[in-house]
Motif scaffolding. Sequence first.
Motif, PDB file in Angstrom:
ATOM      1  N   GLU A  35       6.885   2.509   1.485  1.00 20.23           N
ATOM      2  CA  GLU A  35       6.247   3.624   0.768  1.00 20.23           C
ATOM      3  C   GLU A  35       7.285   4.617   0.246  1.00 20.23           C
ATOM      4  O   GLU A  35       7.173   5.113  -0.872  1.00 20.23           O
ATOM      5  N   GLU A  66       3.178   8.296  -3.138  1.00 14.77           N
ATOM      6  CA  GLU A  66       3.942   7.389  -2.262  1.00 14.77           C
ATOM      7  C   GLU A  66       4.518   8.149  -1.060  1.00 14.77           C
ATOM      8  O   GLU A  66       4.521   7.631   0.064  1.00 14.77           O
ATOM      9  N   HIS A  69       1.835   8.496   1.303  1.00 18.19           N
ATOM     10  CA  HIS A  69       1.562   7.245   2.033  1.00 18.19           C
ATOM     11  C   HIS A  69       2.574   7.083   3.167  1.00 18.19           C
ATOM     12  O   HIS A  69       2.221   6.672   4.276  1.00 18.19           O
ATOM     13  N   GLU A 147      -2.942   3.137  -4.934  1.00 22.08           N
ATOM     14  CA  GLU A 147      -2.128   1.977  -5.340  1.00 22.08           C
ATOM     15  C   GLU A 147      -2.712   1.318  -6.597  1.00 22.08           C
ATOM     16  O   GLU A 147      -1.982   0.931  -7.501  1.00 22.08           O
TER      17      GLU A 147
HETATM   18 FE   LIG Z   1       2.047   3.464  -1.657  1.00 22.82          FE
END
Ligand SMILES: [Fe+2]
Length: 240
Positions: A35, A66, A69, A147
């Motif tokens: 990530e 990201e 995440h 995503e």
């Molecule tokens: Fe991601």
Amino acid sequence: MAQFTDKIEPKDFPKMPKEYQDLLTRLLTIQADCEIGGPHIYVDHWTLRAPTVDDQWRVARIAAEEIDHCRKMLRLLGLIGSDRSDILTRPRSKREVEAFKEDMPTWADFAAFGMLIDKVGEYQLDEMISSSYQPIEDYLPQILREEKGHISYGQQQLEKLVRSGDEGRTQAQAAIDKWYVVGLDMFGQSNSARTERYIEWGLKRRTNEEARRQYIAEVDPQIEALGLVIPNKLQGRKYL
Ligand SMILES: [Fe+2]
Ligand SMILES: [Fe+2]
């Protein structure tokens, strides 16, 4: 293959066999590393060089998602007593997955990365649906939604490049050629013994080979729909 169907809460984790503890810790650490690995490749270069101000905003937004995440994966690790914040400062050469050691010199690379590598990311996260580790469920729906947004943005940007003329098409094809093979390799060895253990413990749903086959069936038609050529799969290494 007998499969473990219990749901494990963080309080149960210390009572689980060492194999389960190791596999779950490994899975979450690799995911956290992936990530944050993307932003480490493109933020410095592309945030202020993307073609339009809308694209610059989108790159910044993708990077923020990201990073979020990664933050969520680190939280999931924290719940089982593991602090892996060291991955935030890990050099690119030490990333867990080869894809995140690569460079991204063209805008077509950024786009193909979104279309193909975030797509592998989606597959990896998809493995965690109905995971035996309960807290994952709370985070997955939003991560998967984001995503999908990264993937479709990448596709749109490639489509724009292809439509822009010969130079754009050539760049788009070169980027697809590069990232397609990198993506196929990300699924890992076809005969991985570890994957079977992940499946047995309810931490993954598919073998590497099954996931890779489904990925190919999904992305090949998308590459053709862009008017581009599907790269030679035999350039992939791990699954030969
Ligand atoms: Fe991601
Ligand atoms: Fe993504």
